[in-house]
Scaffold this motif. Sequence first.
Motif, short mmCIF file in Angstrom:
data_model
loop_
_atom_site.label_atom_id
_atom_site.label_comp_id
_atom_site.label_asym_id
_atom_site.label_seq_id
_atom_site.Cartn_x
_atom_site.Cartn_y
_atom_site.Cartn_z
N THR A 138 0.85 -1.19 0.00
CA THR A 138 0.00 0.00 0.00
C THR A 138 0.88 1.24 0.00
O THR A 138 1.15 1.82 1.05
CB THR A 138 -0.92 0.01 1.23
N PRO A 139 1.38 1.67 -1.18
CA PRO A 139 2.21 2.88 -1.24
C PRO A 139 1.46 4.11 -0.77
O PRO A 139 0.22 4.12 -0.70
CB PRO A 139 2.55 2.98 -2.74
N SER A 142 -1.29 5.39 -3.03
CA SER A 142 -2.32 4.44 -3.44
C SER A 142 -3.61 4.72 -2.67
O SER A 142 -3.66 5.55 -1.77
CB SER A 142 -1.85 3.01 -3.17
N SER A 155 -2.97 1.22 -7.19
CA SER A 155 -1.75 2.01 -7.27
C SER A 155 -1.58 2.54 -8.68
O SER A 155 -1.72 1.81 -9.66
CB SER A 155 -0.53 1.16 -6.89
N GLU A 157 1.33 4.27 -9.72
CA GLU A 157 2.70 4.75 -9.68
C GLU A 157 3.34 4.83 -11.07
O GLU A 157 4.24 5.61 -11.30
CB GLU A 157 3.54 3.84 -8.79
#
Length: 204
Positions: A138-139, A142, A155, A157
């Motif tokens: 879980t960045p 996100s 996400s 990214e």
Amino acid sequence: MSHRMAAIRASVGRTLVTVPIAVVLLLDSACGNTAESDPVARDQPTIATSERTTSATPRFEDEVVDGECFLTAAEMSTLAGVSVDTAENVTATGLDGSAHSRCEYNRGMGTFRLPMASISVRPPDEGLPIDLVVALHTPDDSRTIPGIARAVVISEETSDLRVWICTDHLAVTVLLSTNGLPSLPTDEQWADAARRIVARLPAR
């Protein structure tokens, strides 16, 4: 890297001292999960399968399901907002000789095919707390969709959208190319796709 992710990874470093090396190698594909009851039909879509390896008996150390096309081409078309012509289970051999499976979704037919999306299913991690594994997937940029399985994490990214659908027994990764999409799927569309996938996963 944010202070939160640094703290998480530091925690992982302490945890891994007593975890076998093989577990560390599985971390990248790991996710925990809980089964969810859903009215979506549990019939597995009928999908073609192809081999992209010359090995007569490929081995899949991470293979946990017979096929990974848990959305039909029509359902992926609805999610992506563009026509998806084929959904096909494929296998590929890496440079180290290892084989990996996934479901590929393409536009076009025959030799004129443009990859649009893929779905892969991997076994869960062992030896690490599920909440910690989910946190690692879980960045900071996100977002999550609550109420489905253990976790659904979206996400953005890279140029591809990556969605992790984590249950207690399986970790599903959906990759969707954003090239040529009229718009990005809404969270409601992702939630519908995630529910369909979870409902079709094999019981463990």
